[in-house]
Design a protein around this motif. Structure first.
Motif, PDB file in Angstrom:
ATOM      1  N   GLY A  88      -5.536  10.558  -5.897  1.00  0.00           N
ATOM      2  CA  GLY A  88      -6.448  11.653  -6.137  1.00  0.00           C
ATOM      3  C   GLY A  88      -5.821  12.985  -5.759  1.00  0.00           C
ATOM      4  O   GLY A  88      -4.609  13.101  -5.554  1.00  0.00           O
ATOM      5  N   ASP A  89      -6.660  13.990  -5.635  1.00  0.00           N
ATOM      6  CA  ASP A  89      -6.188  15.335  -5.315  1.00  0.00           C
ATOM      7  C   ASP A  89      -7.144  15.989  -4.337  1.00  0.00           C
ATOM      8  O   ASP A  89      -8.197  16.507  -4.716  1.00  0.00           O
ATOM      9  CB  ASP A  89      -6.070  16.184  -6.586  1.00  0.00           C
ATOM     10  N   GLY A  90      -6.788  15.938  -3.057  1.00  0.00           N
ATOM     11  CA  GLY A  90      -7.598  16.581  -2.038  1.00  0.00           C
ATOM     12  C   GLY A  90      -8.862  15.844  -1.660  1.00  0.00           C
ATOM     13  O   GLY A  90      -9.754  16.433  -1.029  1.00  0.00           O
ATOM     14  N   ILE A  91      -8.968  14.568  -2.018  1.00  0.00           N
ATOM     15  CA  ILE A  91     -10.158  13.803  -1.634  1.00  0.00           C
ATOM     16  C   ILE A  91     -10.214  13.657  -0.120  1.00  0.00           C
ATOM     17  O   ILE A  91     -11.259  13.850   0.507  1.00  0.00           O
ATOM     18  CB  ILE A  91     -10.145  12.422  -2.320  1.00  0.00           C
ATOM     19  N   SER A  92      -9.086  13.300   0.481  1.00  0.00           N
ATOM     20  CA  SER A  92      -8.981  13.194   1.934  1.00  0.00           C
ATOM     21  C   SER A  92      -7.517  13.212   2.310  1.00  0.00           C
ATOM     22  O   SER A  92      -6.637  12.901   1.491  1.00  0.00           O
ATOM     23  CB  SER A  92      -9.648  11.914   2.454  1.00  0.00           C
ATOM     24  N   ASP A  93      -7.227  13.567   3.563  1.00  0.00           N
ATOM     25  CA  ASP A  93      -5.852  13.548   4.029  1.00  0.00           C
ATOM     26  C   ASP A  93      -5.280  12.132   3.982  1.00  0.00           C
ATOM     27  O   ASP A  93      -4.087  11.945   3.713  1.00  0.00           O
ATOM     28  CB  ASP A  93      -5.769  14.091   5.461  1.00  0.00           C
ATOM     29  N   PHE A  94      -6.125  11.154   4.249  1.00  0.00           N
ATOM     30  CA  PHE A  94      -5.675   9.762   4.235  1.00  0.00           C
ATOM     31  C   PHE A  94      -5.171   9.371   2.847  1.00  0.00           C
ATOM     32  O   PHE A  94      -4.074   8.831   2.699  1.00  0.00           O
ATOM     33  CB  PHE A  94      -6.819   8.845   4.669  1.00  0.00           C
ATOM     34  N   LEU A  95      -5.960   9.643   1.810  1.00  0.00           N
ATOM     35  CA  LEU A  95      -5.556   9.287   0.452  1.00  0.00           C
ATOM     36  C   LEU A  95      -4.393  10.142  -0.030  1.00  0.00           C
ATOM     37  O   LEU A  95      -3.521   9.657  -0.773  1.00  0.00           O
ATOM     38  CB  LEU A  95      -6.745   9.429  -0.498  1.00  0.00           C
ATOM     39  N   ASP A  96      -4.333  11.391   0.388  1.00  0.00           N
ATOM     40  CA  ASP A  96      -3.224  12.258  -0.014  1.00  0.00           C
ATOM     41  C   ASP A  96      -1.894  11.729   0.493  1.00  0.00           C
ATOM     42  O   ASP A  96      -0.849  11.954  -0.131  1.00  0.00           O
ATOM     43  CB  ASP A  96      -3.433  13.678   0.516  1.00  0.00           C
ATOM     44  N   ASN A  97      -1.914  11.034   1.622  1.00  0.00           N
ATOM     45  CA  ASN A  97      -0.675  10.546   2.233  1.00  0.00           C
ATOM     46  C   ASN A  97      -0.499   9.031   2.082  1.00  0.00           C
ATOM     47  O   ASN A  97       0.276   8.416   2.827  1.00  0.00           O
ATOM     48  CB  ASN A  97      -0.652  10.917   3.714  1.00  0.00           C
ATOM     49  N   THR A  98      -1.216   8.434   1.145  1.00  0.00           N
ATOM     50  CA  THR A  98      -1.098   7.001   0.872  1.00  0.00           C
ATOM     51  C   THR A  98      -0.217   6.760  -0.346  1.00  0.00           C
ATOM     52  O   THR A  98      -0.344   7.450  -1.358  1.00  0.00           O
ATOM     53  CB  THR A  98      -2.488   6.381   0.637  1.00  0.00           C
ATOM     54  N   THR A  99       0.688   5.794  -0.232  1.00  0.00           N
ATOM     55  CA  THR A  99       1.482   5.336  -1.370  1.00  0.00           C
ATOM     56  C   THR A  99       0.993   3.955  -1.774  1.00  0.00           C
ATOM     57  O   THR A  99       1.000   3.027  -0.951  1.00  0.00           O
ATOM     58  CB  THR A  99       2.982   5.265  -1.018  1.00  0.00           C
ATOM     59  N   ALA A 100       0.554   3.817  -3.008  1.00  0.00           N
ATOM     60  CA  ALA A 100       0.053   2.541  -3.516  1.00  0.00           C
ATOM     61  C   ALA A 100       0.826   2.182  -4.777  1.00  0.00           C
ATOM     62  O   ALA A 100       1.281   3.060  -5.520  1.00  0.00           O
ATOM     63  CB  ALA A 100      -1.447   2.619  -3.804  1.00  0.00           C
ATOM     64  N   PHE A 101       0.943   0.883  -5.050  1.00  0.00           N
ATOM     65  CA  PHE A 101       1.726   0.461  -6.215  1.00  0.00           C
ATOM     66  C   PHE A 101       1.251  -0.905  -6.698  1.00  0.00           C
ATOM     67  O   PHE A 101       0.640  -1.677  -5.957  1.00  0.00           O
ATOM     68  CB  PHE A 101       3.213   0.376  -5.860  1.00  0.00           C
ATOM     69  N   ILE A 102       1.569  -1.188  -7.951  1.00  0.00           N
ATOM     70  CA  ILE A 102       1.388  -2.510  -8.539  1.00  0.00           C
ATOM     71  C   ILE A 102       2.619  -2.785  -9.390  1.00  0.00           C
ATOM     72  O   ILE A 102       3.023  -1.954 -10.208  1.00  0.00           O
ATOM     73  CB  ILE A 102       0.091  -2.614  -9.359  1.00  0.00           C
ATOM     74  N   SER A 103       3.239  -3.942  -9.167  1.00  0.00           N
ATOM     75  CA  SER A 103       4.497  -4.279  -9.819  1.00  0.00           C
ATOM     76  C   SER A 103       4.372  -5.624 -10.539  1.00  0.00           C
ATOM     77  O   SER A 103       3.840  -6.587  -9.985  1.00  0.00           O
ATOM     78  CB  SER A 103       5.625  -4.342  -8.781  1.00  0.00           C
ATOM     79  N   PHE A 104       4.884  -5.666 -11.767  1.00  0.00           N
ATOM     80  CA  PHE A 104       4.944  -6.912 -12.543  1.00  0.00           C
ATOM     81  C   PHE A 104       6.389  -7.188 -12.905  1.00  0.00           C
ATOM     82  O   PHE A 104       7.119  -6.285 -13.343  1.00  0.00           O
ATOM     83  CB  PHE A 104       4.112  -6.809 -13.820  1.00  0.00           C
ATOM     84  N   ALA A 105       6.831  -8.440 -12.722  1.00  0.00           N
ATOM     85  CA  ALA A 105       8.207  -8.813 -13.035  1.00  0.00           C
ATOM     86  C   ALA A 105       8.222 -10.119 -13.810  1.00  0.00           C
ATOM     87  O   ALA A 105       7.343 -10.983 -13.643  1.00  0.00           O
ATOM     88  CB  ALA A 105       9.028  -8.953 -11.755  1.00  0.00           C
ATOM     89  N   LEU A 106       9.247 -10.265 -14.655  1.00  0.00           N
ATOM     90  CA  LEU A 106       9.407 -11.441 -15.510  1.00  0.00           C
ATOM     91  C   LEU A 106      10.860 -11.886 -15.471  1.00  0.00           C
ATOM     92  O   LEU A 106      11.772 -11.057 -15.482  1.00  0.00           O
ATOM     93  CB  LEU A 106       8.980 -11.116 -16.941  1.00  0.00           C
ATOM     94  N   SER A 107      11.072 -13.204 -15.432  1.00  0.00           N
ATOM     95  CA  SER A 107      12.426 -13.758 -15.487  1.00  0.00           C
ATOM     96  C   SER A 107      12.468 -14.854 -16.544  1.00  0.00           C
ATOM     97  O   SER A 107      11.471 -15.540 -16.800  1.00  0.00           O
ATOM     98  CB  SER A 107      12.842 -14.337 -14.128  1.00  0.00           C
ATOM     99  N   LYS A 108      13.653 -15.024 -17.157  1.00  0.00           N
ATOM    100  CA  LYS A 108      13.811 -16.033 -18.205  1.00  0.00           C
ATOM    101  C   LYS A 108      15.221 -16.618 -18.123  1.00  0.00           C
ATOM    102  O   LYS A 108      16.203 -15.874 -18.088  1.00  0.00           O
ATOM    103  CB  LYS A 108      13.581 -15.417 -19.586  1.00  0.00           C
TER     104      LYS A 108
END
Length: 491
Positions: free
Chosen positions: A344-364
């Motif tokens: 977000g943008d300025g919702i809270s200091d906590f969210l402003d300084n949080t790094t979140a991610f989602i990763s998908f990987a495939l092998s063959k």
């Protein structure tokens, strides 16, 4: 500060003067004193740090002492209790036991890791980095007896063992072209603790992405930066688009300088070179939200396979069988990560300084004719999801984070040495849960706690591409946990 003191002395002296001649005399005297002081400061600087002063070489030191309490529980089932090496390089799986009960293994291990980094930057567009490391368990251990592959070059720095100093990184980056937007690099590249594995260690991310590749390698890279893409379209400038091509070698077919069989020096051995190539493409990165992708191909992947067809039959019938290291086939991998550096943008200091991610990987896998990769002569596809967040803690200089990973039956990440003694969470065939907390005690001194729990659904998560990577093995680690505490000095 020294310039300020000198200026203050000069001003005070001028106000104390009564005539122009006195002023000129005093100014000349002060100028001589300033020149003398500068000369002394220069000599002192050279004595204190002649390397940095003359050649622009800078050093950093990283010392980490760690305690790990590990617990691993095997499944019930049948399997082989002994692996016997043979003179020809093959091994015999012997001591078949039709009823191996579940067993729990525990241990408490202290380790000490020391990393010394030297960086030389003679110009703005050229930089060279050398990093050496010693990573040892406290006291003597028997790894060399029980773990013959513990010190292979891909993972030697990531697996605690002896006190030997090993080369971790040695490479240069050369920037050129319009706005120095092109980059070429060669050497032993920084290929561990890429994003998101770096978050749990409290370090800056390296390249490549750790979900798919998290092991050391020797090779080359060529990057086309956003400055180059921006000349094509202003949209690329807004999107932050860039791409990096990479290539390397994991195994060199060579008998060495003095082969015992009388072959010429450095002639090929019985294996083929193991090479890989790929690219990292970042189509969008606005500084807060970004999408990263990684694609890799590898050829002549190795592992133990049956020596003869009779060995395969013996294995099915619970009899002793022989296996040898072989070239088994090729590999393809893909990884994409969506990352938010601030929610977000300025919702809270906590969210402003949080790094979140989602990763998908495939092998063959793509086995050679008649060869088995991951226990099958057929091509197998595996997938994995990694979801996590790194968040501000309760103090000014602390952070905590969570990770969840889920991998399928034939998922195969290119990692052996991720910094978890019970195995790689990125490579898990099953589910991995992790929480961690890192805090600064004083500047340059940090401490941390981490708890990792893995529930394996299949065997072979951290194995090579041969028989050991077969997910249908009946005896394997079913559950594992690692409670880690560390204290670290970094300067």
């Amino acid at each position: 500060m020294k310039k300020l003191l000198l200026s203050s002395v000069l001003v005070a002296s001028l106000f104390a003067m009564n005539s122009d001649s006195d002023i000129n005399t005093k100014i000349q005297k002060l100028e001589k004193e300033i020149q003398t002081l500068k000369s002394e400061l220069y000599k002192t600087q050279n004595k204190l740090n002649p390397i940095a002063a003359n050649n622009h070489l800078f050093f950093s030191l990283d010392i980490r002492t760690t305690y790990d309490a590990i617990r691993e529980k095997t499944t019930d089932g049948m399997g082989y209790t002994t692996i016997i090496p043979n003179p020809d390089g093959s091994v015999t799986f012997s001591g078949f036991n039709p009823n191996i009960p579940s067993k729990t293994y525990t241990n408490q291990i202290f380790t000490n890791r020391v990393i010394l980094t030297g960086v030389a930057k003679p110009s703005d567009n050229l930089k060279a980095t050398v990093r050496i490391e010693a990573n040892n368990m406290f006291g003597m251990n028997s790894n060399n007896q029980y773990s013959p592959y513990n010190n292979i070059s891909w993972v030697a720095n990531e697996t605690p063992d002896d006190i030997n100093i090993r080369l971790k990184e040695a490479f240069f980056n050369y920037h050129f072209g319009p706005n120095n937007g092109l980059m070429f690099s060669a050497g032993r590249r920084p290929a561990t603790e890429g994003f998101p594995a770096n978050l749990r260690a409290g370090d800056d991310p390296n390249s490549p992405l750790a979900h798919l590749i998290n092991m050391e390698f020797d090779g080359f890279s060529f990057e086309i930066g956003n400055d180059i893409f921006s000349t094509i379209s202003d949209k690329f400038s807004d999107w932050g688009t860039w791409i990096k091509f990479c290539a390397g070698r994991g195994y060199s077919s060579s008998k060495g300088k003095w082969p015992y069989d009388g072959s010429p020096a450095y002639s090929k051995d019985n294996f083929k070179n193991t090479d890989f190539a790929g690219f990292i493409l970042v189509p969008y990165d606005d500084g807060q939200y970004s999408l990263w992708t990684e694609t890799v191909w590898a050829w002549n992947m190795k592992g133990y396979n049956f020596v003869t067809q009779q060995d395969a039959i013996n294995a099915q019938n619970g009899l002793d069988f022989n296996a040898s290291m072989q070239d088994l086939g090729n590999y393809f991998g893909f990884n994409t990560i969506f990352k938010a550096d601030g929610i977000g943008d300025g919702i809270s200091d906590f969210l402003d300084n949080t790094t979140a991610f989602i990763s998908f990987a495939l092998s063959k896998t793509n086995p050679k004719s008649g060869k088995q990769m991951l226990g099958s002569t057929d091509s197998k596809t595996g997938t994995s999801w990694w979801i996590g967040a790194d968040m501000p803690g309760i103090g000014d200089n602390d952070r905590f984070g969570v990770n969840f990973v889920r991998g399928s039956k034939y998922w195969r990440s290119m990692t052996y040495g991720e910094d978890t003694l019970i195995g790689s969470i990125a490579a898990v065939r099953g589910k991995a849960y992790e929480v961690y907390y890192n805090a600064e005690i004083i500047p340059h001194l940090t401490a941390g706690l981490r708890a990792t729990y893995i529930k394996y659904d299949y065997a072979g998560s951290d194995a090579f591409f041969g028989l050991a990577g077969n997910p249908d093995q009946q005896v394997y680690i079913e559950k594992a946990s690692d409670i880690r505490a560390y204290i670290r000095y970094k300067f």
